[in-house]
Motif scaffolding. Structure first.
Motif, PDB file in Angstrom:
ATOM      1  N   PHE A 162       0.841  -1.207   0.000  1.00  0.00           N
ATOM      2  CA  PHE A 162       0.000   0.000   0.000  1.00  0.00           C
ATOM      3  C   PHE A 162       0.877   1.260   0.000  1.00  0.00           C
ATOM      4  N   THR A 163       1.908   1.215   0.818  1.00  0.00           N
ATOM      5  CA  THR A 163       2.728   2.425   1.008  1.00  0.00           C
ATOM      6  C   THR A 163       3.645   2.687  -0.185  1.00  0.00           C
ATOM      7  N   TYR A 164       4.134   1.620  -0.789  1.00  0.00           N
ATOM      8  CA  TYR A 164       5.040   1.765  -1.943  1.00  0.00           C
ATOM      9  C   TYR A 164       4.460   1.024  -3.151  1.00  0.00           C
ATOM     10  N   SER A 183      -5.276  13.570  -5.583  1.00  0.00           N
ATOM     11  CA  SER A 183      -4.768  14.229  -4.374  1.00  0.00           C
ATOM     12  C   SER A 183      -4.839  13.275  -3.171  1.00  0.00           C
ATOM     13  N   LEU A 184      -5.812  12.364  -3.171  1.00  0.00           N
ATOM     14  CA  LEU A 184      -5.849  11.368  -2.083  1.00  0.00           C
ATOM     15  C   LEU A 184      -4.590  10.496  -2.109  1.00  0.00           C
ATOM     16  N   TYR A 185      -4.192  10.104  -3.316  1.00  0.00           N
ATOM     17  CA  TYR A 185      -3.045   9.191  -3.440  1.00  0.00           C
ATOM     18  C   TYR A 185      -1.697   9.918  -3.470  1.00  0.00           C
ATOM     19  N   ILE A 189       2.084   8.456  -4.122  1.00  0.00           N
ATOM     20  CA  ILE A 189       2.553   8.495  -5.527  1.00  0.00           C
ATOM     21  C   ILE A 189       3.943   9.122  -5.571  1.00  0.00           C
ATOM     22  N   LYS A 190       4.188  10.031  -4.653  1.00  0.00           N
ATOM     23  CA  LYS A 190       5.485  10.710  -4.640  1.00  0.00           C
ATOM     24  C   LYS A 190       6.636   9.725  -4.506  1.00  0.00           C
TER      25      LYS A 190
END
Ligand code: UGA
Length: 432
Positions: A162-164, A183-185, A189-190
């Protein structure tokens, strides 16, 4: 943002907990009141490393709520994620969408301001269209957008996945919904993952295509393992050699028993069914399903031949029975048909699994759960390493087993055959 996750199964719970950890307010809703009560006490119904800690932290910080009150949760949320199960229908290959449509029919009565409705459940192509049709009145009033956002979490590694994520797929033609979901993700995404905005039908198909392709990779290497056994080649070398080609990639090329779990078997079957509905013959996926089914019998044949076709009263120890490590999930685990068969043949089976005793084997007269590796192995004629839990990777078999002529069938190729030979241990791997 304010989110409502409907269904606190694997996908809903993990995603809900992780979204709350990113600072969102999340309402996790389930009809099962006992489950909600347990979650409110911090008891996690699934076995997923790391989940409980993150859940407790966000619950304390009052960002994460568990409730059976769908109305309140929906009204308080901007985005509604449908995360209910889509199991295989009885006597068919198709995904049963009754839980999804039940939710949609309830939502129909509850929505009075703009909401994004997202399917995270794995659903066949055109399900989003059907949902939109049910909610047509709300759509006409521009009160909803229906989006597909498939989930790619692996059990046992779900927090990390989930995190990566490798990618986040958002299937929608609505620019407004896409902007909000992006914007939620954004926080995840960064971290170098890709964000794709596709058509809704495209997103629905990407999920089935991904799981079926991974299942194909596994079945491919499993069949090559059969060839390796006969031609004196080590399948691990083949995986490494072919996997080093970046176009192929080395992941999901580990030969082993038939793949299992709640996703690959169900989703490959469902994709065949989707193909049929669109009059498209997905012959490769059909072969994968057939190959995986055949593998269960094939490995039992191997067990028989390792035991010189004398099964009666043989003491067989299974180390690991779950479909993969770091989960307690037994769905479609290949250990189930194997143990059932060996039980019928009057083998005496002991099994140990770090995730505990299994209901699937409770009433089998020749099958016993051992509470430790030591007690499970003590008198074994044959040890079957079925699941690659870390606990099984550095065992001293000579110390564990009270006999000199025991055998090992390492279905996950955890040990080095040469080292085993030096130790005078009769060792059998997969594809080597
Ligand atoms: C799978 C996918 O990997 C996830 O991306 C997807 O989100 C998930 O299904 C889902 O649809 O929800 P999961 O079923 O948890 O995840 O487990 P995997 O790690 O994919 O393993 C599935 C099976 O393949 C297991 O039986 C495993 O032992 C087997 N496998 C996997 C192999 O035999 N060899 C490999 O190289 C990899």
């Amino acid at each position: 943002m304010k989110l409502c996750m409907i269904g606190t199964g694997y996908v809903g719970l993990v995603s809900g907990v992780c979204f709350s950890d990113l600072g969102n307010t999340v309402y996790c809703v389930d009809k099962d009141i006992n489950k909600i009560n347990s979650l409110n006490k911090g008891v996690v119904p699934i076995y997923e490393p790391g989940l409980e800690e993150i859940l407790k932290k966000n619950y304390k910080q009052k960002r994460l709520f568990f409730t059976s009150n769908l109305k309140k949760a929906v009204q308080n949320s901007d985005i509604i994620f449908i995360c209910v199960g889509t199991p295989t229908k009885k006597n068919s290959n198709s995904a049963d969408l009754k839980y999804v449509f039940n939710v949609v029919n309830e939502l129909k009565k509850l929505i009075s301001s703009y909401k994004i409705i997202v399917t995270k459940s794995t659903v066949p192509v055109t399900t989003g269209d059907k949902i939109e049709k049910i909610l047509n009145n709300l759509r006409k009033k521009k009160l909803i957008d229906v989006v597909s956002n498939p989930e790619f979490l692996r059990e046992g590694e779900a927090i990390r996945d989930f995190t990566y994520p490798d990618r986040v797929i958002i299937g929608t033609e609505s620019r407004k919904a896409n902007k909000i979901l992006k914007s939620l993700y954004m926080p995840i995404i960064k971290k170098s993952s890709r964000y794709f905005n596709t058509s809704r039908r495209g997103a629905e198909l990407i999920k089935y295509a991904s799981n079926s392709f991974l299942a194909t990779k596994i079945s491919f290497i499993n069949e090559l393992a059969n060839l390796c056994e006969k031609s004196g080649v080590d399948v691990k070398d083949v995986s490494l050699g072919m996997g080093s080609d970046q176009r192929i990639g080395d992941r999901f090329l580990r030969a082993g028993p038939a793949y299992g779990g709640s996703c690959f078997p169900k989703d490959t079957r469902a994709l065949i069914d989707i193909g049929n509905k669109f009059k498209t013959d997905l012959s490769i996926v059909k072969s994968v399903v057939a190959s995986n089914n055949a593998r269960k019998t094939l490995l039992l044949e191997r067990v028989k031949s390792i035991l010189n076709n004398k099964l009666k009263n043989k003491k067989i120890t299974f180390l690991g029975v779950t479909f993969k490590p770091n989960t307690d999930d037994m769905r479609e685990a290949s250990s189930i048909p194997m143990i059932n068969y060996l039980n019928k043949k009057n083998c005496k089976i002991n099994y140990y699994d770090p995730s505990g005793e299994k209901i699937e084997f409770k009433n089998l007269k020749n099958v016993k759960f051992s509470t430790s590796i030591t007690s499970a192995c003590l008198n074994a004629d044959l040890i079957i390493l079925h699941t690659e839990w870390n606990d099984f990777k550095l065992l001293n078999f000579k110390k564990l087993i009270n006999k000199s002529n025991f055998k090992i069938f390492d279905m996950r190729n955890l040990y080095d055959p040469l080292k085993m030979k030096k130790l005078n241990i009769k060792y059998f791997g997969i594809g080597r």
